[in-house]
Structures are given as C-alpha cells and as structure tokens.
Design a protein around this motif. Structure first.
Motif, PDB file in Angstrom:
ATOM      1  N   HIS A 161       0.886  -1.157   0.000  1.00  0.00           N
ATOM      2  CA  HIS A 161       0.000   0.000   0.000  1.00  0.00           C
ATOM      3  C   HIS A 161       0.924   1.206   0.000  1.00  0.00           C
ATOM      4  CE1 HIS A 161      -4.176  -1.382   1.388  1.00  0.00           C
ATOM      5  NE2 HIS A 161      -3.563  -2.396   0.826  1.00  0.00           N
ATOM      6  N   LYS A 216      -1.230   7.871  -2.260  1.00  0.00           N
ATOM      7  CA  LYS A 216      -1.919   8.080  -3.528  1.00  0.00           C
ATOM      8  C   LYS A 216      -1.192   9.049  -4.443  1.00  0.00           C
ATOM      9  CE  LYS A 216      -6.212   8.224  -4.179  1.00  0.00           C
ATOM     10  NZ  LYS A 216      -7.632   8.578  -4.201  1.00  0.00           N
ATOM     11  N   ASN A 274       4.379   8.434  -7.414  1.00  0.00           N
ATOM     12  CA  ASN A 274       4.435   7.865  -8.757  1.00  0.00           C
ATOM     13  C   ASN A 274       5.368   6.661  -8.774  1.00  0.00           C
ATOM     14  OD1 ASN A 274       7.021   8.942  -8.784  1.00  0.00           O
ATOM     15  ND2 ASN A 274       6.421  10.739  -9.969  1.00  0.00           N
ATOM     16  N   LYS A 275       5.481   6.005  -9.925  1.00  0.00           N
ATOM     17  CA  LYS A 275       6.236   4.761 -10.023  1.00  0.00           C
ATOM     18  C   LYS A 275       7.726   4.963  -9.736  1.00  0.00           C
ATOM     19  CE  LYS A 275       3.137   2.618 -13.332  1.00  0.00           C
ATOM     20  NZ  LYS A 275       3.023   1.941 -14.619  1.00  0.00           N
ATOM     21  N   THR A 332       1.109   0.088 -10.732  1.00  0.00           N
ATOM     22  CA  THR A 332       0.252   0.647  -9.692  1.00  0.00           C
ATOM     23  C   THR A 332      -1.218   0.476 -10.061  1.00  0.00           C
ATOM     24  OG1 THR A 332       0.357   2.831 -10.703  1.00  0.00           O
ATOM     25  CG2 THR A 332       1.937   2.352  -8.944  1.00  0.00           C
ATOM     26  N   ILE A 358      -5.192   1.766  -8.426  1.00  0.00           N
ATOM     27  CA  ILE A 358      -5.981   2.460  -7.411  1.00  0.00           C
ATOM     28  C   ILE A 358      -7.262   1.662  -7.222  1.00  0.00           C
ATOM     29  CG2 ILE A 358      -7.273   4.526  -6.827  1.00  0.00           C
ATOM     30  CD1 ILE A 358      -5.195   6.144  -8.288  1.00  0.00           C
ATOM     31  N   ARG A 359      -7.453   1.166  -6.004  1.00  0.00           N
ATOM     32  CA  ARG A 359      -8.635   0.368  -5.685  1.00  0.00           C
ATOM     33  C   ARG A 359      -9.672   1.278  -5.043  1.00  0.00           C
ATOM     34  NH1 ARG A 359      -7.541  -5.332  -3.626  1.00  0.00           N
ATOM     35  NH2 ARG A 359      -9.768  -5.334  -4.012  1.00  0.00           N
ATOM     36  N   ASP A 404     -10.271   5.445  -1.048  1.00  0.00           N
ATOM     37  CA  ASP A 404      -9.573   4.729  -2.108  1.00  0.00           C
ATOM     38  C   ASP A 404      -8.146   4.437  -1.648  1.00  0.00           C
ATOM     39  OD1 ASP A 404     -11.849   5.158  -3.540  1.00  0.00           O
ATOM     40  OD2 ASP A 404     -11.018   6.805  -4.722  1.00  0.00           O
ATOM     41  N   ARG A 405      -7.576   3.336  -2.145  1.00  0.00           N
ATOM     42  CA  ARG A 405      -6.209   2.958  -1.779  1.00  0.00           C
ATOM     43  C   ARG A 405      -5.411   2.686  -3.035  1.00  0.00           C
ATOM     44  NH1 ARG A 405      -5.194   0.918   3.740  1.00  0.00           N
ATOM     45  NH2 ARG A 405      -7.076   1.420   4.880  1.00  0.00           N
ATOM     46  N   LYS A 406      -4.140   3.006  -2.969  1.00  0.00           N
ATOM     47  CA  LYS A 406      -3.254   2.756  -4.096  1.00  0.00           C
ATOM     48  C   LYS A 406      -2.339   1.594  -3.747  1.00  0.00           C
ATOM     49  CE  LYS A 406      -0.394   5.214  -7.382  1.00  0.00           C
ATOM     50  NZ  LYS A 406       0.105   6.542  -7.756  1.00  0.00           N
ATOM     51  N   ARG A 407      -2.267   0.612  -4.644  1.00  0.00           N
ATOM     52  CA  ARG A 407      -1.392  -0.542  -4.469  1.00  0.00           C
ATOM     53  C   ARG A 407      -0.275  -0.472  -5.485  1.00  0.00           C
ATOM     54  NH1 ARG A 407      -4.300  -6.221  -3.198  1.00  0.00           N
ATOM     55  NH2 ARG A 407      -5.477  -5.532  -1.405  1.00  0.00           N
ATOM     56  N   ALA A 408       0.890  -0.935  -5.082  1.00  0.00           N
ATOM     57  CA  ALA A 408       2.032  -1.010  -5.984  1.00  0.00           C
ATOM     58  C   ALA A 408       2.503  -2.449  -6.037  1.00  0.00           C
ATOM     59  CB  ALA A 408       3.152  -0.109  -5.501  1.00  0.00           C
TER      60      ALA A 408
END
Length: 95
Positions: free
Chosen positions: A29, A32, A35-36, A56, A58-59, A75-79
C-alpha cells in the motif's frame, strides 16, 4: 515527500504469496500521490534491493451504510514491485 513516507505497509494475502513465489513480485500500500519512480526509489533505499518494474493500481473504496447514512471507505493505491533475479525481501519470509 520523504522516501520513507511513500510505503505505507506491505500486503500479505494468499494472492500476494502466489505472486511472490512465482515471479518475485511484492505488493505494498503506497501513498496516492506517489508515482512509479518514487515507489521504486523508496523500495531500493529502504530494503537495499534492485527494482525491475513497478505497476500501480488504485482500488476504489467500498460504500458503507449505517442506518440511513451512507459514506465510503477511502480509495487505496497498491504497488506491485518486481525485483531483479537474485534479490528478495526478507520481511516476507517466515521465522
């Protein structure tokens, strides 16, 4: 933004375990607004490994309801971080 603040926590699920065993891909996690490139630098600096690629996602948060009131989980961002061959993260290994 400091590199140590980008990674929030690792994700440890059965799907993440399968990805980790198959092709050296680890899930995190992340913030947000990261960036990559920032995510790759953060993983390399925190864990001293070589990152091959970063994907990446965004869920969207689920809607929740309490009586007549409605709100939504954030919302959550996964990498998904793939490492070079020969590198691995020791935090996921069982003791």
């Amino acid at each position: 933004m400091d590199l140590s603040e980008i990674l929030i926590r690792p994700i440890q699920t059965e799907k993440a375990d399968i990805l980790r065993e198959k092709n050296r891909t680890y899930e995190f996690h992340v913030r947000k607004d990261a960036n990559k490139i920032d995510i790759a630098k953060a993983v390399e600096s925190v864990f001293n490994v070589k990152v091959d690629s970063v994907h990446t996602v965004i869920r969207k948060g689920k809607a929740k309801r309490l009586g007549r009131f409605e709100s939504q989980y954030p919302d959550r961002k996964r990498a998904y971080v793939t490492l070079h061959s020969g590198h691995k993260l020791d935090i996921f290994e069982g003791a």
